[in-house]
Write a protein that holds these residues in place. Sequence first.
Motif: not given
Length: 421
Positions: A224-225, A229-237, A272-280, A368-369
């Motif tokens: 995260l450092k 802001k990148d959802v792909r990074i946040r998902a991995k983190a 979960v991270v992607y669902a939040k980003e996409m407002k699923s 995977g991503i």
Amino acid sequence: MDKFLYDNYIKILKGELIPAMGCTEPIAIALTAAKAREVLGKMPEQIVIQCSGNIIKNVKGVIVPNSGGQKGVEVAAILGAVAGNADLDLQVISQVSEEDILKTKILYEKGLCRCELKEGEENLFICAELTAGNETASVEVRSKHNHIAKIKKNNEIIFEQPDIMSQEFGDKSKLNIKDILEFANTVNLDDVRELISKQIEYNSAISEEGLSNNWGCRVGQTLLKYNSKDVRIRAKAAAAAGSDARMNGCALPVVINSGSGNQGITCTMPVVVYAKEMKSSEDTLYRALILTNLLAIHQKRYIGNLSAYCGAVSAGTAAACGIAYLNGCGYDTIGKTIINTLGNVSGIICDGAKASCAAKISSAVEAGITGYEMAKNNLVFPYGEGLVENDYEKTIENIGRMGRYGMKSTDVEILNIMIGN
């Protein structure tokens, strides 16, 4: 969907998505020792723990939760005998006091327990034999981390049951991508809502703990450092941080997948991270996680719970399919995501549970991503190259065969290196 298949998939999820604290292997040892202490009826004067190689491998480098930072088979067994409550199953050492931790350290230094490698057994085997005076009690766990197969008191068998058969917790041979996708689309969410909500709650909590506090090598925080802001990074983190905490002694429980907390976290957090980003919607997230969990279990049924094959790869692959599902993708994109991911990182080895598991999780989720982003553009590794086939199911089977049989000698060599042979 056929009622038999529907009920079977519900049974599989209920059998697999269970809470556990800490790395599952030391917890299984603590459970075995706690049960043996219960049978013995007194504190032992000696403990002998016999384990299969994969159990030893997965306990050697990981901190036992609620142990004050201690590691190893002997520590897990002693803590289980001193303070474990076998009725709490895989949360057996969740009620440990500071006095219990101190007593465990003293008994470890006195050599109360010794560990022996048990050869000729399946990959998941633990036997705890406790002795006090002329009395003995022994407990065997086999085939599943909390499956007590045999109990003896003074060398007399007082309880015995067969190893877990596939039908007992659902017939996994019936799993396939098409049916898993249909099930995810049509399941009555009330049948699984409690399971999935607990998985989200528990695994999100340990992920947040790993991101907020300094556990292990801080893989999640490090990611995260650079770009939060990148959802792909946040998902991995998010996935890596849960492992940062779990591998380094955090006592928060997780909901496991295929006998592994790391795999449970990896299945959960990227989706979960992607669902939040996409407002699923909540329902869409639940269906994506149902797909993810079952696809991870489907892959691992060929490999087995423990092997030299890193289970984070299966979970990372499945999580990417869950992300694809959130984006409305169907069977072919999901199948191509599987091929693209497995064609990339299926060579990651398991050399035991430890801090670096968090980095392997990050790599698996990244692959995977990438695999999904290729697949949504109709890009897929050519069929017939390496282990990739012109059939999604056959590709999964090929990887499983490699992991279960092809890596057997790798597993032995890893263990020999780790124990100094």
